[in-house]
Write a protein that holds these residues in place. Sequence first.
Motif, PDB file in Angstrom:
ATOM      1  N   LEU A  95       0.820  -1.230   0.226  1.00  0.00           N
ATOM      2  CA  LEU A  95       0.041  -0.008  -0.115  1.00  0.00           C
ATOM      3  C   LEU A  95       1.101   1.451  -0.132  1.00  0.00           C
ATOM      4  CD1 LEU A  95      -2.841  -1.007   2.481  1.00  0.00           C
ATOM      5  CD2 LEU A  95      -2.795  -1.329  -0.012  1.00  0.00           C
ATOM      6  N   SER A  96       1.980   1.108   0.591  1.00  0.00           N
ATOM      7  CA  SER A  96       2.815   2.472   0.838  1.00  0.00           C
ATOM      8  C   SER A  96       3.334   3.209  -0.676  1.00  0.00           C
ATOM      9  CB  SER A  96       3.958   2.202   1.691  1.00  0.00           C
ATOM     10  OG  SER A  96       3.794   2.343   2.887  1.00  0.00           O
ATOM     11  N   PRO A  97       3.467   2.550  -1.558  1.00  0.00           N
ATOM     12  CA  PRO A  97       3.902   2.899  -2.837  1.00  0.00           C
ATOM     13  C   PRO A  97       2.604   3.808  -3.565  1.00  0.00           C
ATOM     14  CG  PRO A  97       4.655   0.719  -2.758  1.00  0.00           C
ATOM     15  CD  PRO A  97       3.917   0.992  -1.663  1.00  0.00           C
ATOM     16  N   HIS A  98       1.410   3.089  -3.367  1.00  0.00           N
ATOM     17  CA  HIS A  98       0.134   3.744  -3.803  1.00  0.00           C
ATOM     18  C   HIS A  98      -0.162   5.278  -3.077  1.00  0.00           C
ATOM     19  CE1 HIS A  98      -0.407   0.335  -6.666  1.00  0.00           C
ATOM     20  NE2 HIS A  98      -0.011  -0.252  -5.556  1.00  0.00           N
ATOM     21  N   PHE A  99      -0.191   4.933  -1.766  1.00  0.00           N
ATOM     22  CA  PHE A  99      -0.373   6.168  -1.123  1.00  0.00           C
ATOM     23  C   PHE A  99       0.600   7.316  -1.236  1.00  0.00           C
ATOM     24  CE2 PHE A  99      -2.997   3.363   1.837  1.00  0.00           C
ATOM     25  CZ  PHE A  99      -4.140   3.940   1.545  1.00  0.00           C
TER      26      PHE A  99
ATOM     27  N   PHE B 131      -0.227   8.892  -4.494  1.00  0.00           N
ATOM     28  CA  PHE B 131      -1.222   9.893  -4.195  1.00  0.00           C
ATOM     29  C   PHE B 131      -0.771  11.024  -3.550  1.00  0.00           C
ATOM     30  CE2 PHE B 131      -4.759  10.985  -1.625  1.00  0.00           C
ATOM     31  CZ  PHE B 131      -5.751  11.375  -2.301  1.00  0.00           C
ATOM     32  N   PHE B 132       0.011  10.891  -2.419  1.00  0.00           N
ATOM     33  CA  PHE B 132       0.236  12.207  -1.739  1.00  0.00           C
ATOM     34  C   PHE B 132       1.384  13.028  -2.254  1.00  0.00           C
ATOM     35  CE2 PHE B 132      -1.067   9.475   2.135  1.00  0.00           C
ATOM     36  CZ  PHE B 132      -2.385  10.182   2.270  1.00  0.00           C
ATOM     37  N   SER B 133       2.071  12.714  -3.229  1.00  0.00           N
ATOM     38  CA  SER B 133       3.095  13.256  -3.880  1.00  0.00           C
ATOM     39  C   SER B 133       2.590  14.420  -4.737  1.00  0.00           C
ATOM     40  CB  SER B 133       4.169  12.605  -4.867  1.00  0.00           C
ATOM     41  OG  SER B 133       3.298  11.851  -5.811  1.00  0.00           O
ATOM     42  N   VAL B 134       1.313  14.334  -5.260  1.00  0.00           N
ATOM     43  CA  VAL B 134       0.432  15.527  -5.666  1.00  0.00           C
ATOM     44  C   VAL B 134       0.626  16.620  -4.935  1.00  0.00           C
ATOM     45  CG1 VAL B 134      -1.440  16.175  -7.002  1.00  0.00           C
ATOM     46  CG2 VAL B 134      -0.638  13.841  -7.122  1.00  0.00           C
TER      47      VAL B 134
END
Length: 190
Positions: A80-84, A87-90
């Motif tokens: 899950l960490s890579p996907h979150f 997402f947060f890197s935006v």
Amino acid sequence: MTQSLLVIALLIAASAFFSMAEISLAAARRLRLRQMADEGDPRADLVLRIQEQPGDYFTVVQVGQNAVAILGGIVGEGALSPHFSSFFSVWMSDASANTAGFIASFLIITSLFILFADLFPKRLGMAEPERLAVRLARHTARGWDDAAVPDALKAALADNAARAAELAGMLDGINRERREIEGGMREQTM
């Protein structure tokens, strides 16, 4: 990611098994089990014998639950960490997004385990403890007897109080280190 989610679901199911096995054995009423045994249910006899000396049984349950929870954290963080993080890197820098992604995956996995591997199974185990105890006890007892736990570990946990105290001290040290690491991680995120 689909494979990791399947593994997480299987780990939650395994942890739920251990939770139900633990609470159903503890909550099962001896009188009802004796009645079941007198009616010819050999599984009720097994549960009564386990209740007389529950230490080994609960050891297997705790080792199983802890191993599953650790694996769940490892798999969940990786899945899950890579996907979150992406997402947060935006909205955040990469370092902050990675930290936020880790925290989000930690919270999601922890919440899933608390709800579906602990609270819900224990509620089920309390609803019909004798019925579940006779169904689950033999599987956990078999795991202890067959070879799921090495003989040396069995001896250390069951018979040697000094070794058990030494292992408990080692676990306390590991937990202190874990708390220090977690505290450092909290400080870095603030």
